[in-house]
Write an enzyme that holds these catalytic residues in place. Structure first.
Site, short mmCIF file in Angstrom:
data_model
loop_
_atom_site.label_atom_id
_atom_site.label_comp_id
_atom_site.label_asym_id
_atom_site.label_seq_id
_atom_site.Cartn_x
_atom_site.Cartn_y
_atom_site.Cartn_z
CE1 TYR A 145 0.90 -1.50 32.60
CE2 TYR A 145 0.89 -1.70 34.99
CZ TYR A 145 0.29 -1.28 33.83
OH TYR A 145 -0.92 -0.64 33.89
CE LYS A 157 -1.51 2.14 16.34
NZ LYS A 157 -2.80 2.69 15.84
CG ASP A 172 -6.14 2.57 16.67
OD1 ASP A 172 -6.13 1.35 16.42
OD2 ASP A 172 -5.64 3.42 15.89
CG ASP A 187 -4.09 -0.20 32.97
OD1 ASP A 187 -4.85 -0.55 33.88
OD2 ASP A 187 -3.58 0.94 32.89
CG ASP A 233 -9.89 1.59 33.83
OD1 ASP A 233 -9.75 0.46 34.34
OD2 ASP A 233 -9.55 2.64 34.41
C1 IPM Z 1 -5.25 -1.98 37.38
C2 IPM Z 1 -4.64 -0.75 37.95
C3 IPM Z 1 -3.16 -1.01 38.17
C4 IPM Z 1 -2.53 -1.28 36.83
C5 IPM Z 1 -2.44 0.13 38.90
C6 IPM Z 1 -3.11 0.50 40.19
C7 IPM Z 1 -1.00 -0.18 39.14
O1 IPM Z 1 -4.86 0.33 37.13
O2 IPM Z 1 -5.26 -3.01 38.07
O3 IPM Z 1 -5.73 -1.95 36.24
O4 IPM Z 1 -2.12 -0.37 36.12
O5 IPM Z 1 -2.44 -2.45 36.47
MN MN Z 2 -6.09 -0.10 35.41
#
Ligand code: IPM
Ligand code: MN
Length: 360
Positions: A138, A197, A231, A255, A259
């Site tokens: 990042y 990793k 992974d 990140d 999700d």
């Molecule tokens: C999150 C989002 C952000 C990230 C984006 C919107 C920049 O995906 O908060 O996980 O990648 O951190």
């Molecule tokens: Mn995210």
């Protein structure tokens, strides 16, 4: 006399204001019941303001936010603004400038909530991811040269220094000690697993792994240490989530896996995150985004925002109040809402907010 906390509220875009309004109901109920005071100040940062003024964050905004004890954020993202502008200009900028170097994302399945994982329930899906939040890819160095030619080169490096890694690991060990499965009365040891990793990223994760064991051995011998490749972690998150307690990982890996984790806990309607600077100002948000297509319809699920409010109280040290909100959410998922999806809850956004607040 209870403490007073100054909270900056950024409702933001899309459904952000709707879900924040519901979160505030539970926070209000909690302050009345547990005897502390939340002093709220609203900020209109977001896509609307940007389109109106041409300014993403006004001058002095970040320093203004430093005066608060915490930030409560709805959502950032507007269909009228090119992707990336608001994310970089608001969300990432606040994370970096306020040095919110931890992104805390619990993955907990609440009772009554449907998960896509077969034969898994709240006992099995109960762990937390500590994501490093201000380093790695990042902020790594990079650039494009010879752009537009067949020889163009793009570089974006994963950069970590010992300081960044160490402070993140220390937070994760502390968190595991305080909130891990032993602390919950569900295991005889608290466990922290490093997700990396080491078989391919032999420089960056060598640094992480050495720091992990050195710090763990010296200062957290009571916390059990494990290691998983990222992974394989994805596989186990689906197959055997009960193996996990607290996970710690780099920014990009965190990140991605969070999700996946959010989906296993019932999706974006319930997933909350905290951008935490343990020595500074932290920011709490539902991680679902601004959901433009549901905006203004009073059908979006506010539970993620409500849980973000609970996490804010937990981080401020109002643990009992945080648990009260979480338990209220648990009761509502177990006995009331039919689904966590927008429009399918069987109740409106504001009814769900009311039901949780009443139970607090
Ligand atoms: C999150 C989002 C952000 C990230 C984006 C919107 C920049 O995906 O908060 O996980 O990648 O951190
Ligand atoms: Mn995210």
């Amino acid at each position: 006399m209870g403490k007073t906390y100054k909270i900056a509220v950024i409702p933001g875009d899309g459904t952000g204001p709707e879900v924040v309004a519901e979160g505030l109901k539970s926070l209000d109920a909690a302050q009345a019941k547990f005897g502390f005071t939340l002093e709220m100040t609203d900020f209109d940062f977001g896509g609307e303001r940007y389109l109106r003024t041409g300014e993403i964050l006004p001058a002095g905004a970040v320093d203004g936010l430093r005066r608060f004890d915490a930030i409560y954020l709805g959502a950032i993202g507007h269909p009228g603004v090119k992707p990336g502008i608001l994310e970089k200009g608001i969300l990432l900028r606040l994370r970096f400038e306020l040095d919110q170097y931890i992104n805390l994302r619990p993955v907990r399945l609440f009772p009554g909530v449907e998960t896509p994982l077969k034969n898994k329930g709240p006992e099995q899906i109960n762990y937390a991811v500590v994501r490093e939040n201000t380093g790695g890819i990042y902020t790594g160095t990079g650039g494009i040269s010879m752009k537009g030619t067949p020889h163009e080169v793009a570089v974006q490096s994963m950069v970590y220094n010992r300081h960044q890694v160490e402070r993140c690991l220390r937070y994760a060990f502390e968190y595991a000690r305080k909130f891990g499965k032993k602390a919950q009365g569900k295991a005889d040891v608290n466990t922290l697993a490093l997700v990396g990793k080491t078989n391919v990223l032999t420089y960056v994760f060598d640094l992480w792994e050495r720091a992990f064991h050195e710090i763990g051995e010296k200062d957290y011998p009571d916390v059990k240490r494990e290691y998983y490749h990222v992974d394989a972690t994805c596989m186990y998150m689906v197959k055997s989530p009960e193996w996990f307690d607290v996970l710690v990982t780099s920014n990009m890996f965190g990140d991605i896996i969070t999700d996946l984790g959010a989906e296993t806990q019932g999706g974006m309607g319930i997933a909350a995150g905290g951008n935490i600077n343990p020595e500074g100002v932290s920011m709490f948000e539902p991680i679902g985004g601004s959901a433009p297509k549901y905006t203004g319809k009073n059908i979006i699920n506010p539970l993620a925002a409500i849980c973000a409010g609970a996490m804010m109280l937990e981080t401020l040290g109002e643990i009992e109040a945080a648990r009260a909100i979480e338990n209220a959410v648990r009761d509502v998922t177990a006995t009331k809402v039919k689904s966590l999806s927008a429009g399918k809850m069987g109740y409106s956004t504001s009814q769900v907010g009311d039901m949780v607040a009443q139970r607090v």
